[in-house]
Design a protein around this motif. Structure first.
Motif, short mmCIF file in Angstrom:
data_model
loop_
_atom_site.label_atom_id
_atom_site.label_comp_id
_atom_site.label_asym_id
_atom_site.label_seq_id
_atom_site.Cartn_x
_atom_site.Cartn_y
_atom_site.Cartn_z
N PHE A 132 0.87 -1.18 0.00
CA PHE A 132 0.00 0.00 0.00
C PHE A 132 0.90 1.23 0.00
N GLN A 133 0.53 2.19 -0.83
CA GLN A 133 1.46 3.27 -1.08
C GLN A 133 1.40 4.42 -0.06
N GLU A 134 0.23 4.67 0.48
CA GLU A 134 0.10 5.87 1.32
C GLU A 134 -0.82 5.64 2.50
N PHE A 135 -0.39 6.10 3.66
CA PHE A 135 -1.26 6.17 4.83
C PHE A 135 -1.21 7.62 5.31
N MET A 136 -2.36 8.24 5.29
CA MET A 136 -2.36 9.68 5.54
C MET A 136 -3.10 10.03 6.84
N ILE A 137 -2.83 11.23 7.34
CA ILE A 137 -3.63 11.75 8.44
C ILE A 137 -4.24 13.08 7.99
N ALA A 138 -5.50 13.27 8.33
CA ALA A 138 -6.21 14.46 7.87
C ALA A 138 -6.83 15.19 9.07
N PRO A 139 -6.38 16.40 9.35
CA PRO A 139 -6.92 17.15 10.50
C PRO A 139 -8.28 17.76 10.19
N THR A 140 -9.29 16.91 10.09
CA THR A 140 -10.63 17.40 9.74
C THR A 140 -11.26 18.17 10.91
N GLY A 141 -10.75 17.93 12.13
CA GLY A 141 -11.35 18.58 13.30
C GLY A 141 -10.70 19.92 13.63
N ALA A 142 -9.76 20.37 12.81
CA ALA A 142 -9.14 21.69 13.06
C ALA A 142 -10.11 22.79 12.66
N LYS A 143 -9.81 24.00 13.09
CA LYS A 143 -10.67 25.14 12.72
C LYS A 143 -10.09 25.93 11.55
#
Ligand code: PGA
Length: 434
Positions: free
Chosen positions: A166-177
């Motif tokens: 698997f090429q990518e494992f990402m983190i996404a700060p969707t809870g930021a303002k």
């Protein structure tokens, strides 16, 4: 008016040659650098390489540069085009000059460099930021959206040397303002992840892959997702950062299925891959899957998409190409497009693909390439098109952070202006700020 166009061979983030273009107008000289993929789709526009084994292992781009200097530049200057008003015409003219369906004659790398530099020249002539110029070009009218950055913090596949397919494992700060807060959360989590990896596997495994993510000696997606979950929790951002996101196993094929572990014979059929994805989705809050099946395995895409409610993004499947988008729409194969400008080769066609995707009620996810440069064009493009999310690698490596830094600059500018804007946050798929 364009006064001069100059192409040159420069280096990308992998140390491979790439095309640089400078467009000179009365308002100054405007530069663009073209990026390059490793896991490229079969339906992408053609990146012209010299194939002269004596220079740069055959990866030189002097032919493309020559096409800029000898063919495209003189023809555009002679045509009297003005980047302020004529970006569509400039891009259309270059397509005709090339005359092939996939820019194989002049090279998508040559054409795109000119297109991007012309967009910058147009913005300067209009005395507006690039994102504003691209917004006007696309006809976007909704409030300004600052995208959620998706940080690729664990690398696999062709982007690293570990056994993870698997090429990518990402983190996404969707809870930021704001994006500024999101970048901080992600950077802190990235450093906690580094510590965890050093403790678990040894400091030698804190080296990074092509997109700035770590590449520890793990092979299974659960191991990667567990590492992310732990890092996010330790950093104190559970519920604010989605610790997930993965990309298709390299080498997937419609007939042969996917290889989950790249250094072992762990081949799974598309149906087994669907089971794997479903079990991962149950266990982790994964809001987005990209290229889970082979690029021509329409049947699996459609079957999976039918029962899938999160974002299913087509990268190699679509290649930012409106014809492929229409094929995918008629087959109900996905519900979002990855937007890579060099997959299609002009800014105008990339905008057209994004507009079509939006009209289908799909998500649009703007993306860097694994071979990048410090050119931050896609940051402005994301805001110009209001796409709500972008991926540009880890919060590390100059060519990756160039885009995040530019986005923070844009956010600062929007904050200080009268313009209505918001950070996409949880609404990254279909940003609806008000
Ligand atoms: P690439 O992949 O190697 O095709 O550029 C980059 C990505 O999808 O992040």
């Amino acid at each position: 008016m364009i006064l001069d166009i100059k192409g040159a061979q420069r280096l990308d983030s992998r140390g491979n040659p790439t095309v640089q273009v400078e467009v000179k107008t009365a308002h100054g000289t405007f530069r663009a650098l073209v990026s390059s993929g490793a896991s490229t789709g079969a339906h992408e526009a053609v990146e012209l390489r010299d194939n002269d084994q004596r220079r740069y292992g055959g990866k030189g781009v002097l032919t493309a540069v020559n096409n800029v200097n000898e063919i495209i530049g003189p023809a555009l200057i002679k045509g009297g085009y003005d980047p302020h008003y004529d970006l569509k015409q400039i891009d259309g003219f270059m397509r005709e000059l090339d005359g092939t369906p996939n820019k194989a004659k002049l090279g998508a790398n040559a054409i795109l460099g000119v297109s991007m530099a012309c967009a910058r020249a147009g913005a300067a002539a209009a005395n507006i930021p690039l994102y504003e110029f691209l917004r006007r070009e696309s006809g976007e009218e909704s409030p300004y959206i600052v995208p959620v950055p998706f940080f690729n913090v664990l690398n696999g596949g062709k982007h690293s040397g570990n056994g993870m397919a698997f090429q990518e494992f990402m983190i996404a700060p969707t809870g930021a303002k704001t994006i500024e807060e999101g970048v901080r959360m992600a950077s802190e989590t990235y450093h906690v992840l580094k510590q965890i990896i050093a403790e678990k596997f040894g400091a030698i495994y804190t080296g990074i892959g092509d997109e700035g993510g770590f590449a520890p000696p793990i092979t299974q997606p659960e191991e990667a997702l567990d590492l992310l979950t732990e890092a996010v929790a330790k950093a104190g951002y559970t519920d604010k950062i989605k610790p997930s996101i993965l990309e298709e196993a390299e080498g997937a094929s419609a007939e042969g299925g996917s290889n989950v572990q790249s250094d072992a014979d762990d081949i799974k059929t598309p149906n087994q891959m669907m089971e794997l994805y479903n079990s991962l989705m149950e266990k982790y809050p994964i809001p987005l899957l990209e290229d889970p099946f082979a690029e021509d395995d329409w049947e699996s895409w459609t079957k999976f998409c039918t029962n899938y409610s999160e974002e299913l993004v087509g990268d190699d499947l679509l290649c930012t190409n409106v014809e492929r988008l229409r094929m995918a729409e008629s087959r109900r194969a996905c519900n979002a497009m990855l937007l890579k400008v060099n997959q299609i080769g002009t800014v105008t066609e990339a905008i057209d693909a994004a507009k079509l995707a939006k009209s289908l009620d799909w998500g649009v996810f703007v993306s860097h390439r694994s071979g990048e440069t410090t050119d931050d064009f896609i940051a402005d493009l994301t805001v110009g098109l209001g796409t709500g999310h972008i991926k540009s690698g880890a919060p590390c490596r100059g060519e990756r952070v160039a885009k995040y830094n530019r986005l923070m600059d844009i956010e600062t500018e929007l904050k200080g202006s009268w313009k209505p804007w918001s950070y996409a946050g949880e609404q990254f798929r279909k940003p609806d700020p008000f």
